[in-house]
Design a protein around this motif. Structure first.
Motif, PDB file in Angstrom:
ATOM      1  N   PHE A   1      24.415  -0.345 -14.351  1.00  0.00           N
ATOM      2  CA  PHE A   1      23.844  -1.578 -14.870  1.00  0.00           C
ATOM      3  C   PHE A   1      23.704  -2.559 -13.722  1.00  0.00           C
ATOM      4  O   PHE A   1      24.679  -2.847 -13.027  1.00  0.00           O
ATOM      5  N   VAL A   2      22.482  -3.040 -13.524  1.00  0.00           N
ATOM      6  CA  VAL A   2      22.189  -3.962 -12.433  1.00  0.00           C
ATOM      7  C   VAL A   2      21.972  -5.341 -13.041  1.00  0.00           C
ATOM      8  O   VAL A   2      21.068  -5.533 -13.856  1.00  0.00           O
ATOM      9  N   LYS A   3      22.826  -6.292 -12.657  1.00  0.00           N
ATOM     10  CA  LYS A   3      22.726  -7.665 -13.155  1.00  0.00           C
ATOM     11  C   LYS A   3      22.082  -8.526 -12.071  1.00  0.00           C
ATOM     12  O   LYS A   3      22.590  -8.618 -10.954  1.00  0.00           O
ATOM     13  N   VAL A   4      20.960  -9.142 -12.421  1.00  0.00           N
ATOM     14  CA  VAL A   4      20.222 -10.008 -11.500  1.00  0.00           C
ATOM     15  C   VAL A   4      20.415 -11.453 -11.946  1.00  0.00           C
ATOM     16  O   VAL A   4      20.099 -11.795 -13.082  1.00  0.00           O
ATOM     17  N   LYS A   5      20.941 -12.281 -11.049  1.00  0.00           N
ATOM     18  CA  LYS A   5      21.177 -13.696 -11.365  1.00  0.00           C
ATOM     19  C   LYS A   5      20.226 -14.569 -10.560  1.00  0.00           C
ATOM     20  O   LYS A   5      20.059 -14.385  -9.365  1.00  0.00           O
ATOM     21  N   THR A   6      19.600 -15.507 -11.279  1.00  0.00           N
ATOM     22  CA  THR A   6      18.806 -16.558 -10.642  1.00  0.00           C
ATOM     23  C   THR A   6      19.451 -17.883 -11.030  1.00  0.00           C
ATOM     24  O   THR A   6      20.416 -17.904 -11.796  1.00  0.00           O
ATOM     25  N   ALA A   7      18.901 -18.979 -10.534  1.00  0.00           N
ATOM     26  CA  ALA A   7      19.468 -20.291 -10.841  1.00  0.00           C
ATOM     27  C   ALA A   7      19.447 -20.573 -12.344  1.00  0.00           C
ATOM     28  O   ALA A   7      20.368 -21.186 -12.873  1.00  0.00           O
ATOM     29  N   GLY A   8      18.404 -20.106 -13.040  1.00  0.00           N
ATOM     30  CA  GLY A   8      18.258 -20.438 -14.445  1.00  0.00           C
ATOM     31  C   GLY A   8      18.521 -19.326 -15.428  1.00  0.00           C
ATOM     32  O   GLY A   8      18.536 -19.552 -16.633  1.00  0.00           O
ATOM     33  N   SER A   9      18.736 -18.112 -14.949  1.00  0.00           N
ATOM     34  CA  SER A   9      18.905 -17.012 -15.898  1.00  0.00           C
ATOM     35  C   SER A   9      19.679 -15.851 -15.287  1.00  0.00           C
ATOM     36  O   SER A   9      19.984 -15.833 -14.101  1.00  0.00           O
ATOM     37  N   GLU A  10      19.921 -14.880 -16.153  1.00  0.00           N
ATOM     38  CA  GLU A  10      20.663 -13.685 -15.769  1.00  0.00           C
ATOM     39  C   GLU A  10      20.107 -12.543 -16.614  1.00  0.00           C
ATOM     40  O   GLU A  10      19.907 -12.687 -17.805  1.00  0.00           O
TER      41      GLU A  10
END
Length: 69
Positions: free
Chosen positions: A52-61
């Motif tokens: 499972f690859v979790k991608v985080k940005t400033a506003g979302s995940e």
């Protein structure tokens, strides 16, 4: 996939803060700080299976299921 996965954001004004890879048991096996709108994640060193690859940005995940062949 058999090795490297590429992550690209549709909204190029957004930046990927980090990418975390977890195995099927939930153990974190890789964390990368990115600060770009694209990322390459190399899974070739890991055994075949589901990750499972979790991608985080400033506003979302977002979490994406990846099958390593």
């Amino acid at each position: 996939t058999t090795g490297v996965i590429t992550i690209s954001l549709k909204n190029t004004t957004e930046i990927i803060d980090s990418v975390m890879v977890n195995d099927i048991l939930g153990k974190t096996i890789q964390i990368q700080t990115i600060h770009n709108s694209n990322a390459n994640i190399d899974l070739s060193a890991y055994a075949q299976g589901v990750y499972f690859v979790k991608v985080k940005t400033a506003g979302s995940e977002k979490v994406v299921k990846v099958i390593r062949k």
